[in-house]
Write an enzyme that holds these catalytic residues in place. Sequence first.
Site, PDB file in Angstrom:
ATOM      1  N   ASP A  80       0.838  -1.202   0.000  1.00  0.00           N
ATOM      2  CA  ASP A  80       0.000   0.000   0.000  1.00  0.00           C
ATOM      3  C   ASP A  80       0.874   1.253   0.000  1.00  0.00           C
ATOM      4  O   ASP A  80       2.085   1.197   0.245  1.00  0.00           O
ATOM      5  CB  ASP A  80      -0.955   0.016   1.204  1.00  0.00           C
ATOM      6  CG  ASP A  80      -0.226   0.019   2.549  1.00  0.00           C
ATOM      7  OD1 ASP A  80       0.783  -0.699   2.685  1.00  0.00           O
ATOM      8  OD2 ASP A  80      -0.659   0.758   3.462  1.00  0.00           O
ATOM      9  N   GLU A 134      -0.075  -1.024   5.626  1.00  0.00           N
ATOM     10  CA  GLU A 134       1.009  -0.622   6.532  1.00  0.00           C
ATOM     11  C   GLU A 134       0.926   0.850   6.885  1.00  0.00           C
ATOM     12  O   GLU A 134       1.371   1.264   7.957  1.00  0.00           O
ATOM     13  CB  GLU A 134       2.366  -0.925   5.887  1.00  0.00           C
ATOM     14  CG  GLU A 134       3.558  -0.814   6.820  1.00  0.00           C
ATOM     15  CD  GLU A 134       4.138   0.588   6.943  1.00  0.00           C
ATOM     16  OE1 GLU A 134       4.850   0.860   7.915  1.00  0.00           O
ATOM     17  OE2 GLU A 134       3.881   1.435   6.053  1.00  0.00           O
TER      18      GLU A 134
HETATM   19 ZN   LIG Z   1       6.887   2.045   3.980  1.00  0.00          ZN
END
Ligand SMILES: [Zn+2]
Length: 363
Positions: A80, A134
């Site tokens: 992401d 994340e």
């Molecule tokens: Zn990163």
Amino acid sequence: MRVGSASVTARLDLDLPVPDLTAAVCDIESVSGNEKVLADAIGRALTPYPHLEVTRRGNTVIARTDLGRAERTVIAGHIDTVPVAGNLPVRRAGPMLWGRGTVDMKGGVAVALRLAAHVVAPSRDVTYVWYDNEEVESAKNGLGRLARTEPELLAGDFAILMEPTAAVVEGGCNGTLRADVIVPGRAAHSARWWMGTNAIHAAGEVLDRLRRYQPADVDVDGLVYREGLSAVGIAGGIAGNVIPDRCVISVNYRFAPSRTEAEAQAHVRGVFDGFEVVLTDSAPGARPGLNHPAAAAFVLAVGGAPRAKQGWTDVARFSALGMPALNFGPGDPQLAHHDDEQVDVREIETCEQRMRDWLTAGG
Ligand SMILES: [Zn+2]
């Protein structure tokens, strides 16, 4: 127009040179929560390789070799990105690749994809993990989810997280703790201020302690971690004519991985002895573990002098599973999340080459 509908069948060609593959991965937009199309493309691209066992969990893709080697390494990276800011599709200018994800961290994603596809007989077994979410709150993190629900999928002797480090080995990471320091007072009308106790005035003592605080540089397994204790917020007062009865100073303690979370908490409580301290958030650090043979072999193979990772990263999740873990990946970490995020593609090529050499050495 439905976002992503045109790219539902997005394809990734793992035979592309790594700069082109990085560009292709970046151009499949995958802002946190919208990783499905990219995860589909990764899963589809890896499936034809008979030496890989591919597993999908949500928008996390895992690919494993199973050659019965003496040790297993985990190579992980998040797929992401933070939101796009007019910086897609990517652009090329000389050696620079410009656009969202070029630094954080689709260069690392592309390197891992190339290694997975083309290093068919690595000298140690490898578990590759491309995970979602994340860049948002920790509870959604795809790696954290696996660590909680199926830690056996992450099992290994050593882990490499391919976050951007400008192709330098960065060992472990600092831990982080947030707390509110509560300063009490007694409310009164400000015209009769002597009837009250001003909590904002009393907060000066907390600020004095922060100003006087001497943060430590801590040597952990040969790397120096720089600690810090900082005020990151202050709140107090309810009206322009009321003596405030409460002031809250929010602090963030970045602590060396030699301390446990409990020790870090005790340290902060000690600094603000006499005040109420309410813990709001905490995550442990990770020791660099560079004396572990697998980690040491990696450092020797990729060259350069390792340094300490100051910011918290997902290496701590591996550390919590008992595995030494380090950060190594292309891209200047200072450019991560910037609108003009850009990477020198030669750095991505270097990372691929060094990791390939390491995975094929002594095999
Ligand atoms: Zn990163």
